[in-house]
Design an enzyme around this catalytic site. Structure first.
Site, short mmCIF file in Angstrom:
data_model
loop_
_atom_site.label_atom_id
_atom_site.label_comp_id
_atom_site.label_asym_id
_atom_site.label_seq_id
_atom_site.Cartn_x
_atom_site.Cartn_y
_atom_site.Cartn_z
N ARG A 101 0.81 -1.14 0.01
CA ARG A 101 0.10 0.15 0.02
C ARG A 101 0.89 1.19 0.05
NH1 ARG A 101 -3.87 0.25 -2.25
NH2 ARG A 101 -2.77 2.04 -3.27
N LYS A 136 2.60 25.21 -2.87
CA LYS A 136 1.62 24.61 -2.24
C LYS A 136 1.46 22.87 -2.46
CE LYS A 136 -0.93 28.45 -3.95
NZ LYS A 136 -2.07 29.19 -4.58
N LYS A 168 5.32 39.19 -1.75
CA LYS A 168 4.14 39.00 -1.95
C LYS A 168 3.29 40.19 -1.40
CE LYS A 168 2.42 35.49 -3.22
NZ LYS A 168 1.53 34.00 -3.39
N GLU A 198 5.79 40.20 -6.53
CA GLU A 198 4.18 40.20 -7.00
C GLU A 198 3.72 41.51 -7.12
OE1 GLU A 198 1.07 37.09 -5.46
OE2 GLU A 198 0.74 39.00 -4.42
N ASP A 219 0.02 38.69 -10.82
CA ASP A 219 -1.08 37.98 -10.00
C ASP A 219 -2.31 38.30 -10.60
OD1 ASP A 219 -2.06 36.42 -8.06
OD2 ASP A 219 -2.59 38.17 -6.69
#
Length: 284
Positions: A101, A136, A168, A198, A219
Site C-alpha cells: 500500500r 502548495k 508578495k 508580486e 497576479d
C-alpha cells in the site's frame, strides 16, 4: 541546502515515515502468510499516465526485504498506457504484502503530479513559456512532489523559503511599499538567490520596474493586461525582465496565457489538486 539532484536521503525519510504510520507495532494480516513463502507480483497501470516515483516504490519493499528484486518495464518520465505492465516484483510474501500500500501510494500520487504537469506543458508547446510549480505541496513531501513536476516537463520554482525571495502582497504591506521591500531584499539577498516581486496591476508593475525589479509575478492579470505587461517589457529591451503569470490558471486558458508572451506560468494545482493514478499490483 536541499536540491532535487540529491534525493536519496529524502526518499529514505519519506518511506521510513510512511511505513511507520502504516505498520505500527506490526502487520497483523501479513502474519497469516508462512514466513518463508516467496511471491511474484506485477504492477499494471489502469489509465494513461506519466510514470513517476520508482525510487520511492522500490525503497518501500527493499526497506523491509533487501533481497527483493524489481524489474521495471518503464522509467520515470515515460508515458504509459492503460493496461500496460510497469514492473515485476519477486520477494518474501510478507514483505511484499506489508509494503504494497505504501509503495503504491507513492507511485500513484507522484505519477498523478507528473501526468497533470505534462498536460499543462503539452498545452503550451511551441510558446516560450514554462510551466512552474509552487510551494502548495503536501507537508513533508515537497521534494518528492517537485521531482514529479520535473518528470512532467515542468520547472521548479524555489524549493522553500531559504533559496529564493518572493515578495508578495502581505510582504509589501508589512515593508511599507514596493520600493522599500525591493530595496531591503536587494540588500540582504545572497548572490545566488533570486528576487521576485508580486504585482496586481500595471501601475504596480511600473513601480516595481522603476525600483529595479528583474523578476515579476503578475497576479491574476487579464489576458489584455498580460499583453500590455509584455509590451512594456519589450520597450525596455536593454534589460532582462522575467514575467510570470499566476492565478486561476487552468488547462482551458493556459495556452492563451502563454501566447501573451510571458516567460513563466505558475500553477499551484500541479501539487495541490491531486487525483491519484489508478495502479494495480497483482500477485501471480
Amino acid at each position: 541546502m536541499k536540491k532535487l539532484n540529491n534525493l536519496l536521503d529524502e526518499i529514505n525519510d519519506n518511506v521510513k515515515r510512511a511505513l511507520a504510520e502504516d505498520i505500527g507495532a506490526g502487520d497483523l494480516t501479513a502474519a497469516l502468510i508462512p514466513q518463508d513463502k516467496e511471491l511474484n507480483a506485477l504492477v499494471i497501470s489502469r489509465e494513461n499516465a506519466v510514470l513517476c516515483g520508482m525510487q520511492w516504490f522500490e525503497t518501500c519493499f527493499l526497506t523491509l526485504a533487501p533481497q527483493t528484486t524489481i524489474d521495471w518495464l518503464a522509467r520515470d518520465g515515460d508515458y504509459v498506457q492503460a493496461g500496460q505492465q510497469l514492473c515485476t516484483i519477486q520477494g518474501p510474501a510478507r514483505a511484499l504484502l506489508t509494503a504494497e500500500r505504501s509503495a503504491l501510494n507513492f507511485l500513484q500520487m507522484l505519477s498523478a503530479i507528473a501526468t497533470h504537469t505534462k498536460r499543462f506543458t503539452d498545452a503550451i508547446a511551441g510558446t516560450k513559456a514554462h510551466i512552474v510549480d509552487t510551494r502548495k505541496t503536501l507537508p513533508g513531501l515537497r521534494l518528492a512532489q517537485k521531482y514529479a513536476v520535473t518528470c512532467g516537463s515542468g520547472v521548479n520554482h524555489r524549493i522553500g523559503l531559504y533559496d529564493g525571495i518572493l515578495i508578495k502582497e502581505n510582504h509589501i504591506i508589512a515593508a511599507g511599499g514596493i520600493k522599500p521591500a525591493l530595496m531591503k531584499a536587494q540588500e540582504i539577498a545572497p548572490p545566488e538567490v533570486f528576487i521576485q516581486i508580486e504585482v496586481e496591476s500595471l501601475q504596480e508593475l511600473h513601480e516595481a520596474l522603476t525600483a529595479g525589479a528583474t523578476m515579476v509575478l503578475l497576479d491574476n492579470f487579464t489576458l489584455s493586461q498580460l499583453r500590455d505587461a509584455v509590451a512594456l517589457i519589450l520597450q525596455r529591451s536593454s534589460e532582462r525582465i522575467v514575467l510570470e503569470a499566476s492565478g486561476n490558471i487552468t488547462l482551458n486558458n493556459v495556452r492563451q496565457i502563454a501566447e501573451t508572451g510571458v516567460d513563466r506560468i505558475s500553477v499551484g494545482g500541479l501539487t495541490k489538486n491531486i487525483q491519484a493514478i489508478d495502479l494495480s499490483m497483482r500477485f501471480v
